[in-house]
Design a protein around this motif. Sequence first.
Motif, short mmCIF file in Angstrom:
data_model
loop_
_atom_site.label_atom_id
_atom_site.label_comp_id
_atom_site.label_asym_id
_atom_site.label_seq_id
_atom_site.Cartn_x
_atom_site.Cartn_y
_atom_site.Cartn_z
N ALA A 13 0.83 -1.21 0.00
CA ALA A 13 0.00 0.00 0.00
C ALA A 13 0.87 1.26 0.00
O ALA A 13 0.55 2.26 -0.63
CB ALA A 13 -0.93 -0.01 1.21
N GLY A 14 2.01 1.20 0.70
CA GLY A 14 2.90 2.34 0.73
C GLY A 14 3.61 2.58 -0.59
O GLY A 14 4.04 3.69 -0.87
N ASP A 15 3.75 1.53 -1.38
CA ASP A 15 4.41 1.67 -2.69
C ASP A 15 3.48 2.27 -3.74
O ASP A 15 3.96 2.70 -4.80
CB ASP A 15 4.89 0.30 -3.18
CG ASP A 15 6.05 -0.22 -2.35
OD1 ASP A 15 6.69 0.60 -1.68
OD2 ASP A 15 6.29 -1.45 -2.37
N LEU A 16 2.19 2.27 -3.46
CA LEU A 16 1.23 2.75 -4.46
C LEU A 16 1.46 4.19 -4.88
O LEU A 16 1.46 4.49 -6.08
CB LEU A 16 -0.20 2.56 -3.94
CG LEU A 16 -1.32 2.96 -4.91
CD1 LEU A 16 -1.24 2.13 -6.19
CD2 LEU A 16 -2.69 2.79 -4.24
N PRO A 17 1.67 5.14 -3.95
CA PRO A 17 1.92 6.52 -4.40
C PRO A 17 3.16 6.65 -5.29
O PRO A 17 3.17 7.40 -6.27
CB PRO A 17 2.10 7.29 -3.09
CG PRO A 17 1.38 6.49 -2.06
CD PRO A 17 1.59 5.07 -2.48
N VAL A 18 4.23 5.90 -4.94
CA VAL A 18 5.44 5.94 -5.76
C VAL A 18 5.17 5.39 -7.15
O VAL A 18 5.61 5.95 -8.17
CB VAL A 18 6.57 5.14 -5.07
CG1 VAL A 18 7.82 5.15 -5.94
CG2 VAL A 18 6.87 5.73 -3.70
N ALA A 19 4.41 4.27 -7.21
CA ALA A 19 4.07 3.69 -8.51
C ALA A 19 3.24 4.65 -9.34
O ALA A 19 3.44 4.77 -10.57
CB ALA A 19 3.31 2.38 -8.30
N MET A 20 2.31 5.37 -8.71
CA MET A 20 1.47 6.32 -9.43
C MET A 20 2.30 7.46 -10.01
O MET A 20 2.01 7.96 -11.10
CB MET A 20 0.38 6.87 -8.50
CG MET A 20 -0.63 5.84 -8.04
SD MET A 20 -1.50 5.04 -9.40
CE MET A 20 -2.40 6.44 -10.06
N VAL A 21 3.34 7.88 -9.28
CA VAL A 21 4.20 8.95 -9.78
C VAL A 21 4.91 8.51 -11.05
O VAL A 21 5.01 9.27 -12.03
CB VAL A 21 5.23 9.37 -8.70
CG1 VAL A 21 6.28 10.31 -9.30
CG2 VAL A 21 4.52 10.04 -7.53
N PHE A 22 5.40 7.26 -11.08
CA PHE A 22 6.09 6.76 -12.26
C PHE A 22 5.12 6.52 -13.42
O PHE A 22 5.50 6.65 -14.59
CB PHE A 22 6.84 5.47 -11.93
CG PHE A 22 8.13 5.70 -11.19
CD1 PHE A 22 9.27 6.09 -11.87
CD2 PHE A 22 8.19 5.54 -9.81
CE1 PHE A 22 10.46 6.31 -11.21
CE2 PHE A 22 9.39 5.76 -9.13
CZ PHE A 22 10.52 6.15 -9.83
N LEU A 23 3.89 6.17 -13.10
CA LEU A 23 2.90 5.89 -14.15
C LEU A 23 2.27 7.16 -14.70
O LEU A 23 1.72 7.15 -15.81
CB LEU A 23 1.79 4.98 -13.61
CG LEU A 23 2.17 3.53 -13.33
CD1 LEU A 23 1.02 2.80 -12.66
CD2 LEU A 23 2.55 2.83 -14.63
N LEU A 24 2.35 8.26 -13.94
CA LEU A 24 1.66 9.48 -14.34
C LEU A 24 2.09 10.01 -15.71
O LEU A 24 1.23 10.35 -16.54
CB LEU A 24 1.86 10.57 -13.27
CG LEU A 24 1.10 11.88 -13.50
CD1 LEU A 24 -0.40 11.62 -13.55
CD2 LEU A 24 1.44 12.90 -12.40
#
Length: 299
Positions: A13-24
């Motif tokens: 769950a904590g990795d989700l914001p980081v993943a969203m930044v790379f996917l943005l």
Amino acid sequence: MKTSTLRPLGRRAGDLPVAMVFLLPAAVGFAVFYLWPTLRTMYLSFTEYSLLAPPEWIGVENYQKVFGDRLFWNSLQVTVEYVVINIGIQTVVALGMAVLMHRLTRSGLIRGVLLLPYLVANVVVALIWYTMLDAQLGIVNQALEWIGVDPVAFFGETSTAIPTIALVNVWRHVGYTALLIFAGLQAIPKTFYEAAQTDGASEIRMFWRITLPLLRPALALVLVLTIIGSFQIFDTVAVTTKGGPVNATRVIYYYIYEQAFQRFNFGYAAAVCVALFAILATLALMQLKLLRAGETDLD
């Protein structure tokens, strides 16, 4: 026990914001350059639009016109003829090249040489071959004259224009396709070939009994990508034949270009685009289903 279960969930769950930044960035690019133009095209397909006035809603009239348009069906037939020649020859040759690399050599130099034609811009490739195949000054026809064969207007005759364009694109793409298939071959365990060789199986028998069945998922993906790409043929036609002679090379993309940017009939061109999208989507789903692309024989 509960702690060990919750920690991985919390970490994910904590990795989700980081993943969203790379996917943005990719998501923004997809929305701007793919999603929005697709939705805009679908809307324009129900309108009469010529750039000189705001779009006027006309319902399904453009689609009715598409189904009754002789030039549309001719361009679709020409495109299918090109795809059959291009994909048929390209797949067989690329598969043979990939198998030879896999069974005989895995040299990086050879793979680099195979990829060289693909690195040249398609327009440049088309112009080079157009010059080489010229009926009057082309080096190919000069060679034919030396052996007593009459010059051939490769791009200028209705019977040879599409096969010539298809073979030009085979030359450019076959190395890239071979490398895609080669990547699929590397996923096949060597133990299968070693066991078959121990049993005395020949290379041909191993190809039919081991290579092709285990290569099916990768080959299905390659076929879907190459067929969709072949339907998008435009630049080779645009710089050589421009749809001629007598509509013999007016492929569907060139027909869309004519309707939109020569006749300024953007609404009708959008309807043809949507019809082509539906055809390609149906064709891709049929291929994936018939070739069982989601299944593997490695289990």
